[in-house]
Scaffold this active site. Structure first.
Site, PDB file in Angstrom:
ATOM      1  N   LYS A   1      53.917 -53.286   1.601  1.00  0.00           N
ATOM      2  CA  LYS A   1      53.847 -53.708   0.169  1.00  0.00           C
ATOM      3  C   LYS A   1      53.406 -52.474  -0.659  1.00  0.00           C
ATOM      4  O   LYS A   1      52.686 -51.655  -0.373  1.00  0.00           O
ATOM      5  CB  LYS A   1      53.047 -54.773   0.012  1.00  0.00           C
ATOM      6  CG  LYS A   1      52.649 -55.443  -1.377  1.00  0.00           C
ATOM      7  CD  LYS A   1      51.861 -56.554  -1.415  1.00  0.00           C
ATOM      8  CE  LYS A   1      51.791 -57.488  -2.651  1.00  0.00           C
ATOM      9  NZ  LYS A   1      50.786 -58.437  -2.681  1.00  0.00           N
TER      10      LYS A   1
ATOM     11  N   SER B   1      52.634 -62.928  -4.194  1.00  0.00           N
ATOM     12  CA  SER B   1      53.265 -61.833  -4.741  1.00  0.00           C
ATOM     13  C   SER B   1      53.750 -60.827  -3.732  1.00  0.00           C
ATOM     14  O   SER B   1      54.446 -59.886  -4.117  1.00  0.00           O
ATOM     15  CB  SER B   1      52.051 -60.878  -5.505  1.00  0.00           C
ATOM     16  OG  SER B   1      51.193 -60.536  -4.645  1.00  0.00           O
TER      17      SER B   1
ATOM     18  N   SER C   1      48.860 -64.602  -1.534  1.00  0.00           N
ATOM     19  CA  SER C   1      50.197 -63.860  -1.571  1.00  0.00           C
ATOM     20  C   SER C   1      50.855 -63.387  -0.160  1.00  0.00           C
ATOM     21  O   SER C   1      51.963 -62.869  -0.306  1.00  0.00           O
ATOM     22  CB  SER C   1      49.800 -62.604  -2.469  1.00  0.00           C
ATOM     23  OG  SER C   1      49.999 -62.799  -3.932  1.00  0.00           O
TER      24      SER C   1
HETATM   25  N1  GLN Z   1      49.499 -66.176  -7.013  1.00  0.00           N
HETATM   26  C1  GLN Z   1      48.414 -65.824  -7.121  1.00  0.00           C
HETATM   27  C2  GLN Z   1      47.803 -65.067  -8.573  1.00  0.00           C
HETATM   28  O1  GLN Z   1      48.845 -64.903  -9.283  1.00  0.00           O
HETATM   29  C3  GLN Z   1      47.841 -65.016  -6.011  1.00  0.00           C
HETATM   30  C4  GLN Z   1      48.090 -63.702  -5.903  1.00  0.00           C
HETATM   31  C5  GLN Z   1      47.513 -62.977  -4.719  1.00  0.00           C
HETATM   32  O2  GLN Z   1      47.224 -63.434  -3.633  1.00  0.00           O
HETATM   33  N2  GLN Z   1      47.689 -61.576  -5.014  1.00  0.00           N
HETATM   34  O3  GLN Z   1      47.026 -64.513  -8.850  1.00  0.00           O
END
Ligand code: GLN
Length: 457
Positions: free
Chosen positions: A55, A130, A154
């Site tokens: 990532k 994400s 995410s």
């Molecule tokens: N979707 C969640 C957010 O927008 C989690 C994101 C993540 O785990 N980095 O914060």
């Protein structure tokens, strides 16, 4: 070596789906050559010659670490994340940097400054987020393993949307050194695998104490890849009622209950349980995470890192850089976070959220102390949604409803494929007590075997 050439040959397929933010075949080949030289070692690493996508918020010294943001576009880190160093030491081949929601803020990878990633199983749909690029890299068959990060789901949610395995370890199990911070009390590095075994091996390699990360815990790392050797007979699996509300998509519920039936048939006991504060998790998360983000992202000021936009004087330079460099979701989070931390609102929002966080963690503690070994829930309330279909930020936040709890409590959790609806994958989530990834992975191995082809139908 040939494996790497095969993987390189699959990259153009990834380009069509916008999976990679940066990829360089010669960089992958150079890493492969180093791995090749380890072949004659007395104890070859667990991932010898295996390509692993990374990532774009995990630091590598070759390729970018841009966090899906204009503010770090083209940025190359002077140091390497411990997880990447450990992967290389185990013979793995770092293989490109994957697309993501900007700084990890999102659930669809649509908030990347470099355009959305498409779901390999349904290209008009999102891969989740994400870590959508990493999940898609595995689902598209380009690599068997990828690194992702989690602040609120995410890894697990994109794993569910793409039909692959995703693990978020316990807070403290894996070093975050070299992970660009979003919300430090919630951030984790996690792994994706095409199979439970791939993910278990990757976790085993990256887990363990690291002197560069004071939050990493000094305790032995079990051999996760042997977890499947023990059956699930006698294990108590909790089915928390708050994760199966009446409003839940009927097919998501059915697939999860079929998975539980299979585990029961293998000798596990399924028990109805309650985690009463679950309904407070989304508002709690969306106070704490932006609060920490507003502090962490203060470092992107045009002086020390990445983008700098000129203005008249220092203040204008800061304003031009930050408003030009951050996208709308990141800006929204910084504003929310600054608001909830400001004098007069701190007690009403931030302090209260921290108290509720304790109640959520206590729910997990109580259920595990009552003799439950692991919990089983859906990973996400729906399958992957069409690109562009969710414009309301709050509706997007609800995609994390079943995943943010494990980040708030710090317990390990993972997603495994349990079936498909109209070709779209559904994930089942297994949650375990702190540092008991072994039981969690054990259930995952058993379930994968029991469901067989059914998990992909
Ligand atoms: N979707 C969640 C957010 O927008 C989690 C994101 C993540 O785990 N980095 O914060």
């Amino acid at each position: 070596m040939t494996d790497i050439e095969d993987a390189i040959a699959r990259v153009p397929h990834g380009d069509a789906l916008n999976i990679f933010v940066s990829f360089d075949a010669s960089d992958a080949r150079a890493h492969a050559l180093t791995a090749e030289q380890m072949k004659s070692d007395t104890s070859p690493g667990l991932l010898l010659g295996v390509p692993v996508a990374i990532k774009d918020n995990i630091a590598t010294t070759t390729l970018t670490t841009s966090c899906g943001s204009r503010i770090l576009e083209g940025y190359v880190s002077p140091f390497e994340a411990t997880a990447v160093t450990k992967l290389r030491a185990a013979g793995a081949v770092p293989f490109g940097k994957t697309n993501m929601d900007e700084f990890g803020m999102g659930s669809s990878t649509e908030h990347s400054a470099f355009g959305p990633t498409r779901n390999p199983l349904a290209p008009d749909r999102v891969p989740g987020g994400s870590s959508g690029g990493s999940a898609a890299a595995v689902a598209a068959g380009i690599v068997p393993i990828a690194l992702g990060s989690e602040t609120g789901g995410s890894v697990r949610q994109p794993a569910a949307f793409c039909g692959v395995v995703g693990i978020k370890p316990s807070y403290g199990r894996v070093s975050r050194y070299g992970l660009v911070a979003f919300a430090s009390s919630l951030d984790h590095i996690g792994v994706f695998g095409a199979t439970v075994d791939d993910a278990a091996r990757a976790l085993e390699v990256i887990a363990g104490f690291d002197e560069h990360d004071a939050t990493s815990v000094d305790m032995p790392v079990p051999h996760y890849h042997t977890a499947g050797e023990r059956s699930v007979k006698g294990l108590v699996i909790g089915r928390p009622r708050e994760y199966f509300p009446d409003s839940l998509d009927a097919e998501v519920r059915r697939r999860c209950d079929v998975a539980l039936d299979r585990l029961r048939a293998l000798g596990a006991e399924i028990r109805d349980v309650s985690l009463p504060h679950t309904g407070l998790a989304i508002p709690t998360y969306y106070i704490i995470a932006p609060a920490e983000a507003s502090a962490n992202l203060a470092r992107f000021d045009g002086v020390r890192y990445g983008l700098r936009m000129e203005g008249q004087g220092l203040r204008e330079m800061y304003e031009a850089t930050r408003s030009g460099g951050f996208g709308p979701e990141v800006t929204r989070r910084i504003m929310l976070g600054t608001y909830v931390l400001s004098a007069g609102y701190y007690d009403a929002y931030y302090r209260k959220a921290q108290r509720v966080r304790t109640l959520i963690a206590d729910d997990f503690r109580a259920v595990f102390e009552s003799g439950v070994d692991v919990l089983f829930t859906p990973t996400a309330p729906t399958p992957a949604f069409p690109i562009g279909s969710i414009s309301d930020p709050y509706a997007m936040y609800l995609s994390d409803i079943f995943t943010v709890t494990a980040n708030l409590a710090g317990v390990p959790a993972m997603s495994v494929p349990v079936g498909r609806i109209g070709g779209l994958p559904i994930g089942g989530q297994i949650i375990a007590k702190h540092f008991d990834e072994m039981s969690m992975v054990r259930v995952a191995y058993a379930l994968e075997l029991a469901l067989g082809a059914e998990a992909r139908q």
